[in-house]
Design a protein around this motif. Structure first.
Motif, PDB file in Angstrom:
ATOM      1  N   ASN A 119      27.605  50.225   1.988  1.00  9.85           N
ATOM      2  CA  ASN A 119      28.118  49.642   3.226  1.00  9.85           C
ATOM      3  C   ASN A 119      27.838  50.613   4.379  1.00  9.85           C
ATOM      4  OD1 ASN A 119      29.624  48.605   5.347  1.00  9.85           O
ATOM      5  ND2 ASN A 119      31.351  48.007   4.057  1.00  9.85           N
TER       6      ASN A 119
ATOM      7  N   THR B 290      36.071  53.797   6.830  1.00  9.94           N
ATOM      8  CA  THR B 290      35.321  52.752   7.520  1.00  9.94           C
ATOM      9  C   THR B 290      35.448  53.003   9.015  1.00  9.94           C
ATOM     10  OG1 THR B 290      35.951  51.197   5.771  1.00  9.94           O
ATOM     11  CG2 THR B 290      35.017  50.253   7.798  1.00  9.94           C
ATOM     12  N   LYS B 291      34.322  52.991   9.717  1.00 13.05           N
ATOM     13  CA  LYS B 291      34.333  53.248  11.158  1.00 13.05           C
ATOM     14  C   LYS B 291      34.101  51.956  11.938  1.00 13.05           C
ATOM     15  CE  LYS B 291      29.410  54.237  11.823  1.00 13.05           C
ATOM     16  NZ  LYS B 291      29.128  53.039  12.637  1.00 13.05           N
TER      17      LYS B 291
ATOM     18  N   CYS C 219      31.247  44.243   3.528  1.00 12.21           N
ATOM     19  CA  CYS C 219      29.791  44.363   3.439  1.00 12.21           C
ATOM     20  C   CYS C 219      29.252  43.072   2.833  1.00 12.21           C
ATOM     21  CB  CYS C 219      29.416  45.559   2.573  1.00 12.21           C
ATOM     22  SG  CYS C 219      27.643  45.819   2.404  1.00 12.21           S
TER      23      CYS C 219
ATOM     24  N   SER D 198      37.224  57.188   1.331  1.00 12.30           N
ATOM     25  CA  SER D 198      36.207  56.372   1.996  1.00 12.30           C
ATOM     26  C   SER D 198      36.745  55.964   3.363  1.00 12.30           C
ATOM     27  CB  SER D 198      35.876  55.126   1.173  1.00 12.30           C
ATOM     28  OG  SER D 198      35.173  55.480   0.014  1.00 12.30           O
TER      29      SER D 198
ATOM     30  N   ALA E 286      34.496  50.872   0.382  1.00 16.33           N
ATOM     31  CA  ALA E 286      33.120  50.552   0.779  1.00 16.33           C
ATOM     32  C   ALA E 286      32.701  49.150   0.368  1.00 16.33           C
ATOM     33  CB  ALA E 286      32.165  51.584   0.179  1.00 16.33           C
TER      34      ALA E 286
ATOM     35  N   SER F 246      28.896  50.850   7.248  1.00 23.27           N
ATOM     36  CA  SER F 246      30.073  51.188   8.058  1.00 23.27           C
ATOM     37  C   SER F 246      31.011  52.164   7.350  1.00 23.27           C
ATOM     38  CB  SER F 246      30.855  49.920   8.422  1.00 23.27           C
ATOM     39  OG  SER F 246      30.090  49.089   9.247  1.00 23.27           O
ATOM     40  N   VAL F 247      30.695  52.495   6.090  1.00 12.90           N
ATOM     41  CA  VAL F 247      31.608  53.311   5.278  1.00 12.90           C
ATOM     42  C   VAL F 247      30.905  54.561   4.776  1.00 12.90           C
ATOM     43  CG1 VAL F 247      33.089  53.372   3.227  1.00 12.90           C
ATOM     44  CG2 VAL F 247      32.866  51.252   4.544  1.00 12.90           C
TER      45      VAL F 247
ATOM     46  N   LYS G 198      38.555  52.913  11.299  1.00  6.01           N
ATOM     47  CA  LYS G 198      39.040  51.533  11.153  1.00  6.01           C
ATOM     48  C   LYS G 198      39.861  51.348   9.875  1.00  6.01           C
ATOM     49  CE  LYS G 198      37.243  46.776  10.934  1.00  6.01           C
ATOM     50  NZ  LYS G 198      35.998  45.954  10.878  1.00  6.01           N
ATOM     51  N   ASN G 199      39.466  52.040   8.808  1.00  5.96           N
ATOM     52  CA  ASN G 199      40.096  51.843   7.503  1.00  5.96           C
ATOM     53  C   ASN G 199      40.007  53.141   6.703  1.00  5.96           C
ATOM     54  OD1 ASN G 199      39.802  51.143   4.472  1.00  5.96           O
ATOM     55  ND2 ASN G 199      40.658  49.265   5.296  1.00  5.96           N
TER      56      ASN G 199
END
Length: 300
Positions: free
Chosen positions: A116, A169-170, A269, A167, A265, A118-119, A157-158
């Protein structure tokens, strides 16, 4: 123990003065304490921090050095401090505890990419949490001081935690190359300083105790138990290596529909969701010998 004699020794820095003892204080170890909380493993340093002008305390083999704030001059207080240290040492007061003397294991944290984009997965050489925890907002993260601190970064974000990795997440407002080092150093320093990762009551508060997990499993029907065991053995290790997790949510005996939660992750996705859904669906159909099983993958 005979009385300890302290000699006042000025240094080249007028803010720092040494209080030299006529005996060894530590087993050739040196310590630096920046505040009273930092000095939790040194009762002597903690006592000195109660003096309002004490900024830093250094303890070495045979001396204690103190850096002062500029609210006083050493000439006004040094005799009083020397007497306080003499009395403390002469009464066999604890200088540093065994915890302070124990060698600290080096903490390493490295970043791994995940499927993913973003992760990013931050892997530590120490166990961080006993179970899986996912936090989707700063409000949600109250049981975890570390997750709460990470949400202070505007691009987070997470936060997903499992055993020895986190992990993150942005949001899409920034690229990983701009923030990876910052996050890695932050997590490394946080763990090195021994700060609280999870509050003591977090497992109970989030229903993550071993007893709660076992009770939840035992309440399932036989098919659901088989699905959980298949996910645990064949799916979870693979997705954990990618910084994510698959959690069983439900199984409907009438519709043969299985619902799983994607975390870390795996969540958010599209390609990952599609691949995992089909992969799990095919595996369950084959291992449970039931081609009518379908899987619904829900993002965490």
């Amino acid at each position: 123990m005979p009385n300890t004699k302290i000699t006042i020794v000025p240094t080249s820095n007028e803010a720092i003065i040494k209080f030299e003892a006529d005996r060894f204080l530590t087993n050739h170890n040196s310590f630096e304490f920046n505040n009273i909380d930092d000095a939790k493993d040194s009762p002597l340093a903690q006592q000195l921090f109660y003096l309002p002008f004490v900024k830093k305390v250094y303890i070495a083999s045979n001396f204690i050095a103190i850096e002062r704030f500029n609210i006083v001059e050493w000439s006004d207080v040094q005799e009083e401090v020397a007497k306080q240290i003499e009395d403390y040492l002469s009464n066999d007061g604890t200088i540093v505890t065994e915890n302070a003397i124990k060698p600290k294991a080096a903490v390493t944290v490295y970043a791994e990419s995940t499927p993913n984009p973003s992760v990013l997965k931050f892997v530590c050489n120490k166990v961080l949490v006993p179970n899986i925890y996912e936090f989707t907002s700063i409000e949600d993260a109250k049981p975890s001081p570390l997750a709460t601190a990470l949400f202070q970064f505007p691009f987070v974000k997470n936060v997903f935690m499992e055993k020895n990795f986190i992990s993150i997440t942005k949001f899409d407002i920034i690229e990983w190359e701009e923030i990876t080092l910052q996050l890695r150093e932050f997590i490394k320093s946080y763990v090195e300083e021994g700060k609280t990762i999870l509050n003591d009551d977090a497992p109970k508060q989030l229903n993550k105790t071993e007893a709660a997990i076992e009770q939840k499993f035992e309440a399932l029907d036989d098919t659901s138990k088989n699905i959980v065991n298949i996910l645990e053995e064949y799916v979870k290790p693979a997705v954990a290596s990618d910084g994510g997790n698959i959690e069983f949510r439900s199984y409907n005996e009438q519709t043969k529909k299985v619902e799983v939660l994607l975390q870390g992750a795996c969540s958010g996705c599209p390609s990952s969701t599609f691949t995992l859904k089909n992969g799990i669906e095919n595996m369950l159909r084959e291992m449970l010998n039931d081609t009518s099983i379908t899987v619904n993958a829900v993002n965490g």
